[in-house]
Scaffold this motif. Structure first.
Motif, PDB file in Angstrom:
ATOM      1  N   ARG A 201     -12.768  33.829  -9.346  1.00 55.10           N
ATOM      2  CA  ARG A 201     -12.884  32.859  -8.253  1.00 55.10           C
ATOM      3  C   ARG A 201     -12.541  33.496  -6.911  1.00 55.10           C
ATOM      4  O   ARG A 201     -13.066  33.093  -5.870  1.00 55.10           O
ATOM      5  CB  ARG A 201     -11.968  31.659  -8.501  1.00 55.10           C
ATOM      6  N   PRO A 205     -18.858  35.874  -4.275  1.00 54.18           N
ATOM      7  CA  PRO A 205     -19.944  35.635  -5.237  1.00 54.18           C
ATOM      8  C   PRO A 205     -21.061  36.664  -5.076  1.00 54.18           C
ATOM      9  O   PRO A 205     -21.503  36.951  -3.957  1.00 54.18           O
ATOM     10  CB  PRO A 205     -20.430  34.223  -4.873  1.00 54.18           C
ATOM     11  N   ASP A 238     -20.286  34.104 -13.202  1.00 51.69           N
ATOM     12  CA  ASP A 238     -21.290  34.760 -12.366  1.00 51.69           C
ATOM     13  C   ASP A 238     -22.654  34.108 -12.516  1.00 51.69           C
ATOM     14  O   ASP A 238     -23.421  34.013 -11.544  1.00 51.69           O
ATOM     15  CB  ASP A 238     -21.367  36.252 -12.697  1.00 51.69           C
ATOM     16  N   ARG A 241     -22.601  30.985 -10.484  1.00 53.62           N
ATOM     17  CA  ARG A 241     -22.819  31.253  -9.056  1.00 53.62           C
ATOM     18  C   ARG A 241     -24.289  31.519  -8.770  1.00 53.62           C
ATOM     19  O   ARG A 241     -24.796  31.194  -7.688  1.00 53.62           O
ATOM     20  CB  ARG A 241     -21.941  32.425  -8.619  1.00 53.62           C
ATOM     21  N   ASP A 244     -25.747  28.121  -8.626  1.00 55.37           N
ATOM     22  CA  ASP A 244     -25.374  27.433  -7.384  1.00 55.37           C
ATOM     23  C   ASP A 244     -26.376  27.750  -6.274  1.00 55.37           C
ATOM     24  O   ASP A 244     -26.710  26.891  -5.453  1.00 55.37           O
ATOM     25  CB  ASP A 244     -23.973  27.855  -6.939  1.00 55.37           C
TER      26      ASP A 244
END
Length: 345
Positions: A201, A205, A238, A241, A244
């Motif tokens: 975290r 990213p 990962d 992300r 995302d």
């Protein structure tokens, strides 16, 4: 002296919230502050901190972790509480005066804040499962670091390359390696997973520094092909992300691979991500993926072993289409940070 007082007042007013959009400046300030501390401390003060204070502070942190105080305190919003109130949150119960001594110690190094006599509140440091970091040191880093000098002496002060004779195996009962111990004892896996989740975290990213759009745009997923296989990907942060940034990636085209004992803890992973038990030292079962992704994997292994891992991937790559993506720390020739140099350990 008046200028120093003014400077100290300015420094005392600086906090994390002032750097929400400028992490580079925050890191510069952290590094400058460390250098300043190294210059103004006497040798006695610095060595006292390293050799005496830090181990005792950690022992207090571990004790309060064992008492399950942190999650209970956070559940009560971390606000100011008396020693007696905090004692009642401990499970098992802790004698109030013993707890007072432990809390006073942690307040003296600014891990918690002393708000008035016998009253304390949490700082920004305690963050849920990051308290697993404390347990991880007790399980893994602490014994390993304590054993390292004797291991290096026995190894003739040569760089260790033998995966069948490591520092971890030298101290660990049963001569298990790191991952073997995690498999044998779920508590050791849980603490390591807690550390890895929190550390992941913290990192930038990867879609922020790699052109994932070109990766996605160039992918042929028409027949259920894989877009990205995250090898040794733990709990899939990962790939999360990646989702995302590209929420339209079809379900099943993102695959996280790890040992089954690791994946069993991946309870909150996005449903679009497929969890696949796999040992990276065995043939890769997913053929022709657009990308095979390794994050913080190769620093665990000597070059000869890393080569074998990559050979398993190379055997299933599609020429001109598949890519190997490696995310890891690269040590600069000079000026390495403490994070870079300690991860090299």
């Amino acid at each position: 002296m008046s200028k120093l007082t003014e400077l100290l007042d300015i420094l005392d007013g600086i906090g994390l919230e002032g750097f929400k959009s400028n992490d580079a400046d925050r890191l510069r300030l952290v590094e400058t502050t460390k250098k300043l501390l190294s210059r103004v401390q006497t040798k006695e003060e610095r060595l006292f901190d390293i050799t005496f204070s830090q181990p005792i502070v950690f022992s207090a942190l571990q004790t309060l972790t064992d008492l399950r105080l942190w999650p209970q305190w956070e559940a009560n919003r971390g606000g100011p509480k008396s020693v007696q109130e905090l004692s009642e949150l401990c499970t098992p119960k802790c004698e109030a005066n013993l707890l007072r001594r432990l809390l006073r110690l942690l307040a003296s190094v600014h891990i918690i804040t002393e708000t008035s006599q016998d009253h304390y509140e949490l700082t920004h440091l305690p963050l849920g499962d990051m308290w697993q970091w404390i347990q991880c040191r007790t399980h893994h880093w602490g014994p390993g670091c304590n054993n390292l000098p004797s291991f290096l002496a026995k190894n003739g002060y040569r760089e260790p390359h033998d995966t069948q004779y490591t520092n971890y195996m030298d101290w660990c009962p049963g001569k298990l390696d790191f991952f073997g111990k995690c498999v044998a004892d779920p508590a050791y896996q849980d603490s390591f997973s807690g550390f890895m989740t929190g550390w992941a975290r913290y990192k930038v990213p990867w879609p922020e520094f790699y052109d994932t759009k070109s990766l996605v745009d160039g992918a042929d997923l028409s027949n259920g092909g894989a877009l990205c296989v995250d090898i040794g990907g733990h709990h899939g942060i990962d790939l999360t992300r990646l989702l995302d940034k590209h929420p339209d990636i079809p379900a099943g085209s993102l695959i996280v691979q790890d040992l089954p004992e690791v994946l069993i803890g991946a309870k909150d992973m996005n449903e679009k991500i497929k969890a696949m038990p796999h040992d990276m030292f065995k043939p890769q079962p997913v053929k022709g993926s657009r990308a095979y992704y390794f994050h913080a994997v190769f620093h665990d292994w000597p070059d000869s072993v890393a080569t074998e891992i990559l050979k398993n991937v190379a055997a299933v790559m599609k020429k001109g289409y598949s890519k190997v993506l490696i995310v890891d720390i690269v040590l600069p020739p000079t000026g390495a940070s403490d994070i870079q140099s300690t991860m090299d350990g």
